[in-house]
Design an enzyme around this catalytic site. Structure first.
Site, short mmCIF file in Angstrom:
data_model
loop_
_atom_site.label_atom_id
_atom_site.label_comp_id
_atom_site.label_asym_id
_atom_site.label_seq_id
_atom_site.Cartn_x
_atom_site.Cartn_y
_atom_site.Cartn_z
N ASN A 125 43.05 66.42 9.76
CA ASN A 125 41.85 67.25 9.53
C ASN A 125 41.60 67.13 8.04
OD1 ASN A 125 41.17 69.64 11.82
ND2 ASN A 125 43.22 68.77 11.97
N ASN A 129 53.34 73.34 11.43
CA ASN A 129 52.26 72.45 11.83
C ASN A 129 52.95 71.30 12.56
OD1 ASN A 129 50.08 70.72 12.03
ND2 ASN A 129 49.35 71.10 9.96
N GLU A 170 45.58 66.26 14.61
CA GLU A 170 46.33 67.43 14.09
C GLU A 170 45.61 68.71 14.53
OE1 GLU A 170 45.49 68.13 9.91
OE2 GLU A 170 47.47 69.01 9.57
N LYS A 210 55.35 69.01 10.37
CA LYS A 210 54.77 68.44 9.13
C LYS A 210 55.60 68.77 7.90
CE LYS A 210 50.15 68.33 6.89
NZ LYS A 210 48.77 68.80 7.13
N CYS A 244 48.73 64.22 9.15
CA CYS A 244 47.68 64.32 8.12
C CYS A 244 48.17 63.97 6.72
CB CYS A 244 47.01 65.69 8.17
SG CYS A 244 45.47 65.67 7.23
N GLU A 276 47.52 75.78 3.93
CA GLU A 276 48.66 75.34 4.76
C GLU A 276 49.98 75.87 4.22
OE1 GLU A 276 48.85 71.57 6.78
OE2 GLU A 276 46.94 71.03 5.88
#
Ligand code: CDT
Length: 312
Positions: free
Chosen positions: A197, A110, A47, A127, A172, A146
């Site tokens: 991550n 993302n 990611e 994501k 993730c 995020e």
């Protein structure tokens, strides 16, 4: 007949704030060269593989933030990855921050892509399960913003017939949610590729690194087993400007077993021959969805978001 994809899980060590895109791409090219020596058909990067994990820093300056985003893919800096893919006839999976103008507005996602052996982008995922928070949180040991810097992905969990099989992607935090795998499982997914991550410590508790690694693996192993699919989970690891990220990248068989695992916190390649036909047994027997699923009992899954216990 077996359908083997030789997969390289290309864990990446830390990317410091000051490291340039081209230096990072050089490291990725070195991993691709190694993967080519080992006969890989596909290499999986983490990611946000081109930059440090920037959501750990709070800012109100969108210009500063946008410097971490890609406005085109490929770009001048990332083109060498696509050229190498073509030269080696090796597909790749890449996570990055995507800045895009769509429907007359700016959007930030993302994102991850799958590039085929001809060096063409054949799949894109954004994501869905964004962790963390949107505003500065003084109670946390470090930030996880995020929800501030990305919108929720708007592409769902599709799968693609490419690389000789049925491929899916997630990113993730998505790996912790059974719905992620099941939606792809219902489309016959045979390999889910994902990058992560994940901080070694929890910003809100003193959960042990060991327990966090257990959760990292148990979620991906369950997703693999319960949908009879390969899962390739690849970390960005090590200390980024003093913030530790866990490693533990793995290649997981459709039985739920880990068949290869990274041991370091640096740039490290692990390789496994993944036979997509190994998915068939589970899909035909215990997880034969058509035979055994009971959708009439699953309504709450899509009707309700938060848990509502019965009254006391
Ligand atoms: N990148 C990412 O999604 N990391 C999360 C950490 C969550 S802690 C707020 C993860 O699920 O690993």
């Amino acid at each position: 007949m077996s359908r083997v994809i030789t997969v390289g899980a290309a864990q990446m060590g830390p990317i410091q704030k000051a490291e340039s895109r081209s230096s990072t791409v050089e490291r990725m090219l070195a991993l691709m060269a190694k993967a080519n020596d080992k006969g890989c058909d596909l290499i999986v990067f983490p990611e946000l593989a081109l930059t440090t994990f920037f959501p750990r820093w709070y800012t109100e300056d969108w210009g500063e933030i946008d410097a971490w985003f890609e406005t085109s893919m490929p770009s001048n800096e990332t083109q060498p990855l696509f050229t190498a893919a073509r030269e080696y006839a090796m597909g790749f999976h890449l996570g990055y921050a995507e800045l895009v103008e769509e429907d007359g507005a700016t959007h930030r996602y993302n994102t991850a892509i799958l590039v085929d052996k001809a060096g063409e982008i054949v799949a894109k995922y954004r994501k869905v399960h964004l962790p963390g928070h949107a505003e500065y949180d003084p109670k946390r040991k470090f930030q996880h913003l995020e929800k501030r810097y990305f919108e929720v992905g708007n592409l769902g969990f599709p799968v693609w017939r490419t690389m000789g099989g049925v491929m899916g992607m997630c990113i993730c935090n998505d790996r912790r949610w059974p719905e992620t795998y099941r939606v792809m499982g219902l489309q016959g997914v045979e390999m889910v590729v994902l990058g992560y991550n994940t901080p070694t410590v929890n910003s809100e508790s003193d959960e042990s690194p060991h327990l966090r690694m257990f959760h990292n693996h148990v979620t991906m192993q369950s997703g693999a087993y319960q949908n009879s699919t390969w899962v390739i989970g690849v970390a960005k690891a090590g200390a980024e400007d003093g913030h530790d990220l866990m490693g533990g990248s793995v290649i997981i068989a459709p039985t739920g077993e880990i068949v290869a695992r990274c041991r370091t916190l640096g740039d490290e390649l692990i390789v496994a021959d993944c036979d997509l036909d190994a998915c068939n047994f589970g899909k035909r027997t215990i997880f034969n969805f058509a035979a055994h699923r009971r959708v009439e009992a699953y309504g709450l899954i899509t009707e309700r978001t938060g848990a509502v216990p019965p009254p006391e």
